[in-house]
Design a protein around this motif. Sequence first.
Motif, PDB file in Angstrom:
ATOM      1  N   SER A   1       0.825  -1.207   0.000  1.00  0.00           N
ATOM      2  CA  SER A   1       0.000   0.000   0.000  1.00  0.00           C
ATOM      3  C   SER A   1       0.863   1.264   0.000  1.00  0.00           C
ATOM      4  CB  SER A   1      -0.923  -0.007   1.225  1.00  0.00           C
ATOM      5  OG  SER A   1      -1.745   1.135   1.245  1.00  0.00           O
ATOM      6  N   LEU A   2       1.905   1.283   0.836  1.00  0.00           N
ATOM      7  CA  LEU A   2       2.777   2.463   0.893  1.00  0.00           C
ATOM      8  C   LEU A   2       3.582   2.627  -0.398  1.00  0.00           C
ATOM      9  CD1 LEU A   2       4.094   2.181   4.571  1.00  0.00           C
ATOM     10  CD2 LEU A   2       2.313   3.702   3.689  1.00  0.00           C
TER      11      LEU A   2
ATOM     12  N   ALA B   1       1.334   4.060  -3.103  1.00  0.00           N
ATOM     13  CA  ALA B   1       1.145   5.510  -2.929  1.00  0.00           C
ATOM     14  C   ALA B   1       2.391   6.260  -3.368  1.00  0.00           C
ATOM     15  CB  ALA B   1       0.814   5.811  -1.468  1.00  0.00           C
ATOM     16  N   LEU B   2       3.582   5.740  -3.065  1.00  0.00           N
ATOM     17  CA  LEU B   2       4.825   6.391  -3.456  1.00  0.00           C
ATOM     18  C   LEU B   2       4.996   6.425  -4.976  1.00  0.00           C
ATOM     19  CD1 LEU B   2       7.570   7.626  -2.718  1.00  0.00           C
ATOM     20  CD2 LEU B   2       8.480   5.295  -2.570  1.00  0.00           C
TER      21      LEU B   2
ATOM     22  N   ILE C   1      -4.843   8.724  -1.865  1.00  0.00           N
ATOM     23  CA  ILE C   1      -3.508   8.694  -1.280  1.00  0.00           C
ATOM     24  C   ILE C   1      -3.590   8.515   0.234  1.00  0.00           C
ATOM     25  CG2 ILE C   1      -1.356   9.949  -1.002  1.00  0.00           C
ATOM     26  CD1 ILE C   1      -1.984   8.920  -3.847  1.00  0.00           C
ATOM     27  N   LYS C   2      -4.556   9.171   0.894  1.00  0.00           N
ATOM     28  CA  LYS C   2      -4.718   9.007   2.341  1.00  0.00           C
ATOM     29  C   LYS C   2      -5.160   7.577   2.681  1.00  0.00           C
ATOM     30  CE  LYS C   2      -5.777  13.817   3.501  1.00  0.00           C
ATOM     31  NZ  LYS C   2      -6.808  14.763   4.012  1.00  0.00           N
TER      32      LYS C   2
ATOM     33  N   THR D   1      -2.020   5.398   2.359  1.00  0.00           N
ATOM     34  CA  THR D   1      -0.954   5.662   3.333  1.00  0.00           C
ATOM     35  C   THR D   1      -1.405   5.567   4.783  1.00  0.00           C
ATOM     36  OG1 THR D   1      -1.400   8.040   3.161  1.00  0.00           O
ATOM     37  CG2 THR D   1       0.319   7.131   1.728  1.00  0.00           C
TER      38      THR D   1
END
Length: 358
Positions: free
Chosen positions: A127-128, A131-132, A162-163, A166
Amino acid sequence: MSEPDPRPTTLDDLAALNAELAALAKARMPLEPELRRLARQLSPGAGSLATRLANRIERGSSLIDALDAEGDQLPEVYRAVVEAGIASGDPAGALEEMARSTRRLSNLQRTTSAALLVPITVIILASLLLALLLTGVFSNIAWIAPETLTPYAKFADNPWLIKTLTIVVPVLAIVIPLVWWWRSRRATSLAAPRWSLLGWIPGARALHRLSASGTMAEVLRMTTAAGVPLDRSLRIAAGAVGHRGYRKAALELADQVAAGGVPGDSDDHPGRSPLDRLPPLVQVALRYSGRRPLMTASLDRARRSYQARADLLQTSLNDLVPAVLTVGVAGTVVAAYCIGMMWPYTEMLHTLADSLWQ
């Protein structure tokens, strides 16, 4: 004497206390002073439960009444097993059987909890990283292959997405397993209405069914050997078995026996009669209900067979569950992440190759 504040009784607490109570019952030692001694040696949860039981027994309550006073802290099936042991004159045997069943589920719960660490880590990292890549890569190179990368760039401009990637997904990936761990480790997860807490684990339902079959065979063996009428033995076993299907079948068969029927004689529809819905080896034993010694010996063999199969399955699940969760959950997340990321990457390389060739 004031009682300690009740705390949730875990499967480990119940298994530990069961083993000690079985040893005390077998040695015919007084419960109240021995429970106080054990309370100082057991874990805080099991020690607190032992102290509360000792206080109630000191005030004149029986063991069954002391357990009933725990209310929702203990599953009904546990109290039924203890009652079955007292009714048969062999409480140690009933407690030992329940200790084995509880320990199997406790071990499976711990194994699953540890195995969940890999999928949780993979989900959070995926997930992170997604988003990156959306915010730091695809939004800056969308001009290379507009048809393919522009949708990814639009995703990067969506603050809610994005929220979610993250914050929401990582938090849920941690909180949901923690809540499950906290609830499934409680002794009340043995109760049939809450079986869904453990039932999703691969092989858990089969383990529960084998353990319930062994418990039913043991309770029937103990009560019938003590001279308890068969219909009463079936009702006691129904309360102690912890399996809704077996419980219903045992109660129906008890009504049939109380009305003068004989197990197996009125099976007009094989597969649908109460007897045919009980564990297979228990069915075989109950067909000898007219020959009590033979039925008791058959129930003892059934108990040992189901115990051995449950122990073997639990050992296999200790190796199988981590592999299934790693491949099934973590592998699926990794595969989806790779496919989702490699497709736009290959399209970008294809576009660059075409422009250089031209």
